[in-house]
Design a protein around this motif. Structure first.
Motif, PDB file in Angstrom:
ATOM      1  N   MET A 151      -0.028  -1.742  -3.300  1.00 40.18           N
ATOM      2  CA  MET A 151       0.681  -2.649  -2.421  1.00 40.18           C
ATOM      3  C   MET A 151       0.099  -2.507  -1.018  1.00 40.18           C
ATOM      4  O   MET A 151       0.001  -1.402  -0.499  1.00 40.18           O
ATOM      5  CB  MET A 151       2.172  -2.291  -2.438  1.00 40.18           C
ATOM      6  CG  MET A 151       3.003  -3.123  -1.502  1.00 40.18           C
ATOM      7  SD  MET A 151       4.763  -2.728  -1.511  1.00 40.18           S
ATOM      8  CE  MET A 151       5.293  -3.570  -2.969  1.00 40.18           C
ATOM      9  N   ASN A 152      -0.290  -3.611  -0.417  1.00 43.97           N
ATOM     10  CA  ASN A 152      -0.832  -3.543   0.942  1.00 43.97           C
ATOM     11  C   ASN A 152       0.308  -3.563   1.961  1.00 43.97           C
ATOM     12  O   ASN A 152       1.465  -3.796   1.620  1.00 43.97           O
ATOM     13  CB  ASN A 152      -1.865  -4.649   1.188  1.00 43.97           C
ATOM     14  CG  ASN A 152      -1.264  -6.034   1.213  1.00 43.97           C
ATOM     15  OD1 ASN A 152      -0.171  -6.248   1.702  1.00 43.97           O
ATOM     16  ND2 ASN A 152      -2.013  -6.993   0.687  1.00 43.97           N
ATOM     17  N   ILE A 153      -0.017  -3.331   3.211  1.00 46.62           N
ATOM     18  CA  ILE A 153       1.004  -3.199   4.248  1.00 46.62           C
ATOM     19  C   ILE A 153       1.778  -4.497   4.450  1.00 46.62           C
ATOM     20  O   ILE A 153       2.993  -4.468   4.710  1.00 46.62           O
ATOM     21  CB  ILE A 153       0.398  -2.666   5.564  1.00 46.62           C
ATOM     22  CG1 ILE A 153       1.510  -2.174   6.502  1.00 46.62           C
ATOM     23  CG2 ILE A 153      -0.457  -3.709   6.232  1.00 46.62           C
ATOM     24  CD1 ILE A 153       2.283  -1.010   5.985  1.00 46.62           C
ATOM     25  N   ASN A 154       1.126  -5.645   4.299  1.00 43.37           N
ATOM     26  CA  ASN A 154       1.834  -6.921   4.455  1.00 43.37           C
ATOM     27  C   ASN A 154       2.887  -7.109   3.375  1.00 43.37           C
ATOM     28  O   ASN A 154       3.995  -7.588   3.653  1.00 43.37           O
ATOM     29  CB  ASN A 154       0.849  -8.088   4.452  1.00 43.37           C
ATOM     30  CG  ASN A 154      -0.011  -8.108   5.693  1.00 43.37           C
ATOM     31  OD1 ASN A 154       0.405  -7.669   6.757  1.00 43.37           O
ATOM     32  ND2 ASN A 154      -1.223  -8.611   5.558  1.00 43.37           N
ATOM     33  N   ILE A 199       5.836  -4.775   4.233  1.00 44.24           N
ATOM     34  CA  ILE A 199       6.687  -5.324   5.290  1.00 44.24           C
ATOM     35  C   ILE A 199       7.524  -6.485   4.752  1.00 44.24           C
ATOM     36  O   ILE A 199       8.720  -6.601   5.069  1.00 44.24           O
ATOM     37  CB  ILE A 199       5.840  -5.764   6.501  1.00 44.24           C
ATOM     38  CG1 ILE A 199       5.208  -4.530   7.164  1.00 44.24           C
ATOM     39  CG2 ILE A 199       6.671  -6.558   7.499  1.00 44.24           C
ATOM     40  CD1 ILE A 199       4.159  -4.853   8.205  1.00 44.24           C
ATOM     41  N   LYS A 200       6.917  -7.316   3.936  1.00 44.68           N
ATOM     42  CA  LYS A 200       7.643  -8.449   3.361  1.00 44.68           C
ATOM     43  C   LYS A 200       8.827  -7.962   2.531  1.00 44.68           C
ATOM     44  O   LYS A 200       9.935  -8.482   2.652  1.00 44.68           O
ATOM     45  CB  LYS A 200       6.704  -9.291   2.492  1.00 44.68           C
ATOM     46  CG  LYS A 200       7.354 -10.502   1.888  1.00 44.68           C
ATOM     47  CD  LYS A 200       6.369 -11.308   1.067  1.00 44.68           C
ATOM     48  CE  LYS A 200       7.062 -12.490   0.402  1.00 44.68           C
ATOM     49  NZ  LYS A 200       6.172 -13.217  -0.494  1.00 44.68           N
ATOM     50  N   ARG A 201       8.603  -6.933   1.723  1.00 49.35           N
ATOM     51  CA  ARG A 201       9.692  -6.408   0.873  1.00 49.35           C
ATOM     52  C   ARG A 201      10.765  -5.723   1.722  1.00 49.35           C
ATOM     53  O   ARG A 201      11.961  -5.860   1.441  1.00 49.35           O
ATOM     54  CB  ARG A 201       9.127  -5.448  -0.176  1.00 49.35           C
ATOM     55  CG  ARG A 201      10.157  -4.925  -1.123  1.00 49.35           C
ATOM     56  CD  ARG A 201      10.811  -6.037  -1.943  1.00 49.35           C
ATOM     57  NE  ARG A 201      11.824  -5.448  -2.808  1.00 49.35           N
ATOM     58  CZ  ARG A 201      12.932  -6.047  -3.185  1.00 49.35           C
ATOM     59  NH1 ARG A 201      13.153  -7.294  -2.830  1.00 49.35           N
ATOM     60  NH2 ARG A 201      13.807  -5.441  -3.936  1.00 49.35           N
ATOM     61  N   LYS A 260      11.341   4.522   0.236  1.00 51.22           N
ATOM     62  CA  LYS A 260       9.926   4.681  -0.098  1.00 51.22           C
ATOM     63  C   LYS A 260       9.068   3.728   0.742  1.00 51.22           C
ATOM     64  O   LYS A 260       8.026   4.115   1.272  1.00 51.22           O
ATOM     65  CB  LYS A 260       9.711   4.410  -1.584  1.00 51.22           C
ATOM     66  CG  LYS A 260       8.289   4.546  -2.035  1.00 51.22           C
ATOM     67  CD  LYS A 260       8.149   4.231  -3.515  1.00 51.22           C
ATOM     68  CE  LYS A 260       6.691   4.172  -3.893  1.00 51.22           C
ATOM     69  NZ  LYS A 260       6.486   3.683  -5.256  1.00 51.22           N
ATOM     70  N   LEU A 261       9.529   2.487   0.896  1.00 50.15           N
ATOM     71  CA  LEU A 261       8.785   1.495   1.678  1.00 50.15           C
ATOM     72  C   LEU A 261       8.693   1.893   3.151  1.00 50.15           C
ATOM     73  O   LEU A 261       7.652   1.741   3.777  1.00 50.15           O
ATOM     74  CB  LEU A 261       9.429   0.114   1.541  1.00 50.15           C
ATOM     75  CG  LEU A 261       9.329  -0.533   0.161  1.00 50.15           C
ATOM     76  CD1 LEU A 261      10.202  -1.775   0.093  1.00 50.15           C
ATOM     77  CD2 LEU A 261       7.896  -0.853  -0.205  1.00 50.15           C
ATOM     78  N   TYR A 262       9.797   2.423   3.697  1.00 50.28           N
ATOM     79  CA  TYR A 262       9.777   2.873   5.090  1.00 50.28           C
ATOM     80  C   TYR A 262       8.803   4.038   5.272  1.00 50.28           C
ATOM     81  O   TYR A 262       8.112   4.122   6.285  1.00 50.28           O
ATOM     82  CB  TYR A 262      11.173   3.274   5.567  1.00 50.28           C
ATOM     83  CG  TYR A 262      11.986   2.113   6.089  1.00 50.28           C
ATOM     84  CD1 TYR A 262      11.616   1.442   7.243  1.00 50.28           C
ATOM     85  CD2 TYR A 262      13.124   1.673   5.423  1.00 50.28           C
ATOM     86  CE1 TYR A 262      12.356   0.371   7.729  1.00 50.28           C
ATOM     87  CE2 TYR A 262      13.871   0.611   5.893  1.00 50.28           C
ATOM     88  CZ  TYR A 262      13.479  -0.037   7.045  1.00 50.28           C
ATOM     89  OH  TYR A 262      14.207  -1.092   7.523  1.00 50.28           O
TER      90      TYR A 262
END
Length: 71
Positions: A1-4, A7-9, A33-35
């Motif tokens: 998963m890329n950074i964009n 951020i979208k998720r 996890k995303l943070y």
């Protein structure tokens, strides 16, 4: 998963929470996890930027910030 995508998720989960819908346990774990991924990315960018900082001394010499001693 890329950074964009990350951020979208994060934004999708934030919008869900702000709309009054509670996040499930799985979504809360995913958000954490995303943070962590996002903060790691930001820390990496800051480190890369600071690694390129150089100081120009009065005599014209250039000293990388890593070698600069605080006074």
């Amino acid at each position: 998963m890329n950074i964009n995508d990350t951020i979208k998720r994060i934004n999708e989960l934030a919008h869900k929470k702000k709309s009054g819908q509670p996040l499930t346990e799985a979504e809360l774990a995913e958000k954490k996890k995303l943070y962590d991924i996002y903060l790691g990315f930001i820390r990496g960018q800051v480190t890369q930027t600071l690694d390129r900082v150089e100081f120009v001394e009065a005599d014209g010499s250039i000293t990388p910030a890593k070698q600069k001693k605080t006074q």
